[in-house]
Design an enzyme around this catalytic site. Structure first.
Site, PDB file in Angstrom:
ATOM      1  N   LYS A 191       0.857  -1.180   0.000  1.00 21.58           N
ATOM      2  CA  LYS A 191       0.000   0.000   0.000  1.00 21.58           C
ATOM      3  C   LYS A 191       0.897   1.235   0.000  1.00 21.58           C
ATOM      4  O   LYS A 191       1.424   1.633   1.036  1.00 21.58           O
ATOM      5  CB  LYS A 191      -0.921  -0.018   1.220  1.00 21.58           C
ATOM      6  CG  LYS A 191      -2.070   0.986   1.152  1.00 21.58           C
ATOM      7  CD  LYS A 191      -1.630   2.368   1.581  1.00 21.58           C
ATOM      8  CE  LYS A 191      -2.765   3.375   1.469  1.00 21.58           C
ATOM      9  NZ  LYS A 191      -2.286   4.764   1.645  1.00 21.58           N
ATOM     10  N   THR A 245       4.401   8.261  13.894  1.00 22.15           N
ATOM     11  CA  THR A 245       4.156   7.528  15.129  1.00 22.15           C
ATOM     12  C   THR A 245       2.663   7.413  15.419  1.00 22.15           C
ATOM     13  O   THR A 245       2.188   6.355  15.858  1.00 22.15           O
ATOM     14  CB  THR A 245       4.873   8.218  16.294  1.00 22.15           C
ATOM     15  OG1 THR A 245       6.292   8.186  16.053  1.00 22.15           O
ATOM     16  CG2 THR A 245       4.583   7.535  17.615  1.00 22.15           C
ATOM     17  N   GLU A 266       8.568   1.410  11.615  1.00 25.11           N
ATOM     18  CA  GLU A 266       9.664   2.376  11.510  1.00 25.11           C
ATOM     19  C   GLU A 266       9.005   3.740  11.466  1.00 25.11           C
ATOM     20  O   GLU A 266       8.359   4.103  10.475  1.00 25.11           O
ATOM     21  CB  GLU A 266      10.506   2.110  10.255  1.00 25.11           C
ATOM     22  CG  GLU A 266      11.865   2.796  10.286  1.00 25.11           C
ATOM     23  CD  GLU A 266      11.851   4.188   9.693  1.00 25.11           C
ATOM     24  OE1 GLU A 266      11.810   5.156  10.489  1.00 25.11           O
ATOM     25  OE2 GLU A 266      11.874   4.316   8.468  1.00 25.11           O
ATOM     26  N   CYS A 301      12.799  10.860   8.192  1.00 24.02           N
ATOM     27  CA  CYS A 301      12.597  10.474   9.589  1.00 24.02           C
ATOM     28  C   CYS A 301      13.860  10.651  10.425  1.00 24.02           C
ATOM     29  O   CYS A 301      13.779  10.920  11.626  1.00 24.02           O
ATOM     30  CB  CYS A 301      12.083   9.044   9.679  1.00 24.02           C
ATOM     31  SG  CYS A 301      13.145   7.828   8.873  1.00 24.02           S
ATOM     32  N   GLU A 399       7.854  16.310  16.017  1.00 24.39           N
ATOM     33  CA  GLU A 399       8.433  16.100  14.691  1.00 24.39           C
ATOM     34  C   GLU A 399       7.731  17.003  13.677  1.00 24.39           C
ATOM     35  O   GLU A 399       6.543  16.869  13.425  1.00 24.39           O
ATOM     36  CB  GLU A 399       8.299  14.638  14.269  1.00 24.39           C
ATOM     37  CG  GLU A 399       9.004  14.347  12.956  1.00 24.39           C
ATOM     38  CD  GLU A 399       8.890  12.903  12.522  1.00 24.39           C
ATOM     39  OE1 GLU A 399       9.860  12.377  11.940  1.00 24.39           O
ATOM     40  OE2 GLU A 399       7.831  12.290  12.758  1.00 24.39           O
TER      41      GLU A 399
END
Length: 497
Positions: A191, A245, A266, A301, A399
């Protein structure tokens, strides 16, 4: 790949024909209900293609195909040598299509063509070739218990793997999941992000041309609901996810609500970049720090979004950072000289600009902070540096996933380690020092899955595991350890007497 400098990328873009249909059971298909979505380039807001918007019927079909294929053994029971040969042919076809794939990636996510030709596509080929070579080299364990009992431990493919990948490195991240999963003998439903589906669909065509059996790899473009359905499905045995996250937590919840499928994550990061006063080369370190946050417009990331500088060299290093930031000039991604591309879409642009507005109230803005090139129709933000926020500031803890750097001074090594570890994340960290003992101590004390000394994000070698701890996820991509995610351990005890 031909020389990127010699190519007329704009002319190639005009001649490109893009197929946006899904890939199920070895062929391109429309979504069951015919729905599509517009895939828009962030470089100029041009519609690149209308892509199949998959929904529940498509998910059910793709998983049923993958399960049937896995249970038939056409791929799972093939020898490692047979799988290796197919994956190697696939890698060669990817190499022959390198210009096309680089162009698709640049158009789809706004990356400079210099980056997609030099990094994204070569890295994808390297990953596929590396796991192809590993496919026939796995060794099981033999356990000699006593004269009457013989034990052996084998690794078997886990089954149907759902790979859900992000938009920032869509081609490489897809291959980081697909290659080890296929090398181990699994079937895969991929996906891609709805923001970047084009290269995932194209490499599926190449996989079939290489001889991958129909149904072993399926690609479902669509929105987040597709990923949720994959994570909830009882016939999916494993989910490998790269992304935020927040979404990773929802994937784990879906797995718990369904069949307790294993989930490998990840996730995000807020990586610290620590510069000690004995930094061996301030100029080199500043170049590395700038690249670590402004490369790919900060949409990475492992971005070193927290720069920690010892007070003895703070002023000198900060001036070097500002100078280096000016080298990253947002520009046309199809221009081979462009050093910084676009933000992926309007929604993410607003998010990053919102953080910059917050930062103006939390810290000193040293440079940048503006949207630029609006007349192009594209989505661009200049490199932005904030100084001396509080450790609890939002721009210091959350982030941002954009070209936004926060900088902190520190007086002592212990202070730097404490500041670096004051994060919910634990993906990567780097320390710059000439002191070998200090480097080892920093590596031991930094709470991160990856630590770089006198470098940052040196993750291009497939022999090194890639991944984090805490809210940066679990498991590892790359290296032989990646195969562990896509296999089950089986213990067999044979009585000889």
């Amino acid at each position: 790949m031909s020389s990127a400098i010699e190519r007329d990328w704009r002319a190639l873009a005009q001649s490109l024909r893009i197929d946006g249909r899904a890939f199920i059971d070895g062929k391109r298909v429309d979504a069951h209900d015919g729905a599509v979505f517009a895939d828009v380039s962030p470089a100029d807001s041009r519609v690149l293609a209308h892509v199949s918007a998959c929904s529940e019927r498509d998910v059910q079909l793709a998983i049923a195909v993958a399960r049937r294929c896995f249970d038939s053994g056409v791929w799972a029971d093939a020898s490692g040598r047979e799988r290796k040969a197919v994956l190697q042919r696939w890698a060669q076809l990817v190499r022959e299509s390198a210009d096309e794939l680089a162009l698709l990636e640049t158009l789809d996510v706004g990356k400079p063509i210099a980056d997609t030709t030099a990094i994204d596509v070569p890295g994808t080929i390297y990953c596929l070739e590396w796991f192809a070579e590993l496919a026939d080299k796995r060794v099981d364990e033999l356990v000699q218990i006593d004269k009457t009992q013989l034990g052996y431990v084998t690794r078997e493919p886990v089954g149907v793997v759902a790979a859900i990948v992000p938009w920032n490195f869509p081609l490489q991240m897809a291959m980081w999941k697909i290659a080890p999963a296929l090398a181990a003998g699994n079937s895969v439903v991929l996906k891609p992000s709805e923001k970047s589906p084009l290269t995932a669909l194209r490499i599926a065509d190449l996989a079939r041309a290489a001889g991958l059996p129909d149904g072993v790899l399926n690609v479902l473009p669509g929105d987040g609901a597709v990923g949720q359905m994959l994570a909830l499905h009882e016939d999916v045995d494993c989910v490998a996810f790269t992304g935020s996250t927040a979404v990773g937590k929802r994937v784990m919840e879906c797995a718990a609500r369904s069949n307790l499928k294993r989930v490998w994550l990840e996730l995000g990061g807020k990586s610290p970049f620590i510069v000690m006063p004995d930094c061996p080369d301030i100029g080199h370190a500043a170049r590395s720090a700038a690249a670590a946050i402004f490369y790919n417009a900060g949409q990475i990331c492992t971005a070193a979004s927290r720069l920690l500088i010892h007070t003895d060299i703070y002023d000198v290093f900060m001036q070097a950072m500002v100078d280096e930031a000016r080298r990253f000039v947002p520009g046309d991604p199809l221009d081979i000289g462009t050093t910084m591309g676009a933000i992926v879409d309007e929604q993410h642009l607003r998010r990053v600009l919102g953080y910059i507005d917050v930062g103006r109230t939390e810290a000193r803005l040293r440079c940048g902070g503006r949207r630029v090139r609006e007349s192009s129709g594209g989505l661009f933000i200049e490199p932005t540096i904030f100084e001396r926020p509080a450790a609890t500031a939002r721009i210091a803890r959350e982030e941002i996933f954009g070209p936004v750097l926060t900088v902190f001074p520190f007086d002592h090594f212990d202070e730097a380690i404490a500041l670096a570890n004051s994060s919910d994340y634990g993906l990567g960290a780097s320390v710059w020092t000439s002191n070998l003992r200090l480097a080892h101590e920093a590596s031991r004390r930094l709470r991160a899955g990856m630590v770089w000394v006198n470098g940052h994000d040196d993750s291009g070698d497939m022999n090194m595991p890639f991944g984090g701890i805490a809210q940066s996820g679990n498991g590892r991509d790359n290296s032989v350890h990646a195969l562990e995610k896509y296999t089950e351990l089986k213990s067999t005890l044979l009585r000889l007497g």
